[in-house]
Design an enzyme around this catalytic site. Structure first.
Site, PDB file in Angstrom:
ATOM      1  N   ASP A   1      14.654  -5.874  -4.833  1.00  0.00           N
ATOM      2  CA  ASP A   1      15.033  -5.651  -3.436  1.00  0.00           C
ATOM      3  C   ASP A   1      16.006  -6.722  -2.947  1.00  0.00           C
ATOM      4  O   ASP A   1      16.944  -6.435  -2.208  1.00  0.00           O
ATOM      5  CB  ASP A   1      13.802  -5.634  -2.532  1.00  0.00           C
ATOM      6  CG  ASP A   1      12.851  -4.490  -2.839  1.00  0.00           C
ATOM      7  OD1 ASP A   1      13.281  -3.475  -3.423  1.00  0.00           O
ATOM      8  OD2 ASP A   1      11.658  -4.623  -2.505  1.00  0.00           O
TER       9      ASP A   1
ATOM     10  N   ASP B   1       5.657  -4.756  -5.309  1.00  0.00           N
ATOM     11  CA  ASP B   1       6.222  -5.701  -4.344  1.00  0.00           C
ATOM     12  C   ASP B   1       5.288  -6.897  -4.245  1.00  0.00           C
ATOM     13  O   ASP B   1       4.076  -6.774  -4.481  1.00  0.00           O
ATOM     14  CB  ASP B   1       6.373  -5.052  -2.971  1.00  0.00           C
ATOM     15  CG  ASP B   1       7.520  -4.047  -2.926  1.00  0.00           C
ATOM     16  OD1 ASP B   1       8.469  -4.201  -3.701  1.00  0.00           O
ATOM     17  OD2 ASP B   1       7.455  -3.130  -2.092  1.00  0.00           O
TER      18      ASP B   1
END
Length: 166
Positions: free
Chosen positions: A127, A111
């Site tokens: 995402d 991330d």
């Protein structure tokens, strides 16, 4: 075909951004990206959104694999009859595939997007695809699934009536 290209391009973009983050930013470090909006922060997430289920990476890997397989099956079977359905399928497929690749190869998801104007989970391109694709998929199901079948049945029923309507 356009939607398959879109899904593949989004997976490639997701993997490229993740590679660049892993190669250029130390784990846990941040680099300004959009002033007062977002930083690039390298995080290894073994969980799902907001790091939930972080000790159950195997379950998330299995879930991602199932989502990818189901989306592929629905696409091949022609479940998605219009652009909304195909866009949502491409986004969900790309997001699921992008995070599945990370879970299988690394055991975590990379991330990197961290909002600076509010406290929010660090996220990635995959995402974003899922966050946009899933509501669109629900909208598609709500608005269109079953409606085409009803129209076909009504048309078939009208076609079977004799010309005088009896």
């Amino acid at each position: 075909m356009l939607y398959a290209i879109l899904a593949a391009a989004l997976v490639a973009l997701d993997q490229l951004v993740k590679y660049l983050i892993r190669a250029n930013i130390d784990l846990g470090a941040s680099v300004p990206f959009l002033p007062h909006v977002m930083d690039l922060t390298y995080v290894q997430n073994t969980g799902a959104a907001f790091s939930i289920l972080r000790t159950h990476t195997w379950l998330l890997t299995l879930t991602s694999a199932i989502v990818v397989l189901v989306m592929c099956w629905l696409i091949v079977k022609g479940f998605f009859k219009n652009a909304l359905g195909r866009w949502s399928a491409a986004l969900v497929l790309a997001g699921g595939m992008g995070n599945l690749i990370d879970r299988v190869v690394f055991g975590f998801v990379t991330d990197m997007f961290k909002t600076t104007f509010m406290d929010f989970a660090v996220f990635n391109v995959a995402d974003c695809c899922i966050t946009i694709g899933v509501p669109l998929l629900f909208l598609y199901v709500l608005l269109y699934v079953g409606k085409d079948k009803k129209k076909e049945d009504e048309a078939d029923g009208a076609a079977q009536l004799p010309p005088d309507g009896r």
